[in-house]
Write a protein that holds these residues in place. Sequence first.
Motif, mmCIF file in Angstrom:
data_model
loop_
_atom_site.group_PDB
_atom_site.id
_atom_site.type_symbol
_atom_site.label_atom_id
_atom_site.label_comp_id
_atom_site.label_asym_id
_atom_site.label_seq_id
_atom_site.Cartn_x
_atom_site.Cartn_y
_atom_site.Cartn_z
ATOM 1 N N UNK A 127 28.999 -1.038 37.038
ATOM 2 C CA UNK A 127 29.808 -2.121 36.454
ATOM 3 C C UNK A 127 29.566 -2.213 34.940
ATOM 4 N N UNK A 128 28.343 -1.896 34.529
ATOM 5 C CA UNK A 128 28.019 -1.939 33.095
ATOM 6 C C UNK A 128 28.896 -0.964 32.319
ATOM 7 N N UNK A 129 29.257 0.141 32.989
ATOM 8 C CA UNK A 129 30.035 1.188 32.309
ATOM 9 C C UNK A 129 31.526 0.859 32.276
ATOM 10 N N UNK A 130 31.937 -0.130 33.045
ATOM 11 C CA UNK A 130 33.348 -0.541 33.095
ATOM 12 C C UNK A 130 33.679 -1.230 31.770
ATOM 13 N N UNK A 131 34.135 -0.458 30.806
ATOM 14 C CA UNK A 131 34.328 -0.966 29.446
ATOM 15 C C UNK A 131 35.786 -0.862 29.013
ATOM 16 N N UNK A 132 36.130 -1.729 28.089
ATOM 17 C CA UNK A 132 37.489 -1.807 27.551
ATOM 18 C C UNK A 132 37.941 -0.502 26.881
ATOM 19 N N UNK A 133 39.246 -0.266 26.911
ATOM 20 C CA UNK A 133 39.815 0.866 26.154
ATOM 21 C C UNK A 133 40.484 0.379 24.871
ATOM 22 N N UNK A 134 40.674 -0.925 24.754
ATOM 23 C CA UNK A 134 41.418 -1.439 23.595
ATOM 24 C C UNK A 134 40.536 -2.270 22.656
ATOM 25 N N UNK A 135 39.488 -2.868 23.198
ATOM 26 C CA UNK A 135 38.669 -3.803 22.423
ATOM 27 C C UNK A 135 38.003 -3.192 21.205
ATOM 28 N N UNK A 136 37.604 -1.912 21.317
ATOM 29 C CA UNK A 136 36.874 -1.283 20.208
ATOM 30 C C UNK A 136 37.701 -1.241 18.927
ATOM 31 N N UNK A 137 39.038 -1.358 19.075
ATOM 32 C CA UNK A 137 39.896 -1.288 17.896
ATOM 33 C C UNK A 137 40.071 -2.642 17.199
#
Length: 296
Positions: A127-137
């Motif tokens: 679950x920790x690895x379930x990360x956003x694809x858009x937030x980093x931008x």
Amino acid sequence: MLQIPEIPNLIYFAIPFFVITLIVEILVINKKKMVSYEFKDAAASITMGLGNVFLGVFAKGIVLAALTYVYFNFRFFTIPFIWWAWILVLFADDFFYYWFHRISHENRFFWASHVVHHSSKKYNLSTALRQTWTGSFMSFIFWLPLALLGFHPVMILAQMSISLIYQYWIHTELIDKLPKWFEAVFNTPSHHRVHHATNPQYLDRNHAGIFIIWDKLFGTFEPEVEKPVYGLVKNIKTYNPIKIAFLEWVHLFKDAATSKTSLSNKLNYFIKPPGWKHDGTGVISSDLRREWEEKN
Ligand SMILES: [Zn+2]
Ligand SMILES: [Zn+2]
């Protein structure tokens, strides 16, 4: 001249550690006959993590450019790369992380990217690895004040990675409560289980990164008492990584576009908390918590 050390991307170095601990957790959970893992769910989470790291390569260019621009043009101080600066940046980064994370829950625009991390009904290391694809931008804007204060962009990025790596190990049900002094100061598996839970009293609580002190200071702390039920108030029923990444964005723009209301109300969909509706029929986290408090 400021001596700038070369700091590699720490996330890459953490990947082998992620893989090994994930395997160990799966083995232990199987032995204990717990139901914390589901193949499809974990595979989706890992795919989200890989996608995040891949997109991070592109995002990093934008983030570094923005931090560097602020640092070289507007900084108040020049903080050197010495030991006390690392202690300062540890707390400063964690403070801004808290506000980034809290706003990501209280504002639908930022929630649209952060929701990804909360979209699993399981709670384990994957679950920790379930990360956003858009937030980093976009989420980097919360770290610009650090550059303004005079922390070097390289130092800020390194500390952001350290924080992310710290937050990996707290995504587990295998670690119960830790010693009192540790639970009092640090974010722990127990505190973060609360953060991932949908029990009304747990909603929008424990936004901490490394130190739980911010939640206690700003009134968002909730201890783990009742067994957490993980996921979203309204769960998405999909393991498709593309849908996990973009579904809430689609819903957000749809809500704003199709609602028959004023322009300011349409804009409110981007500003108000998740669950808000222009006609007053929406239910947001604070409503659910208030309801629960009245009953208890
Ligand atoms: Zn969160
Ligand atoms: Zn988490």
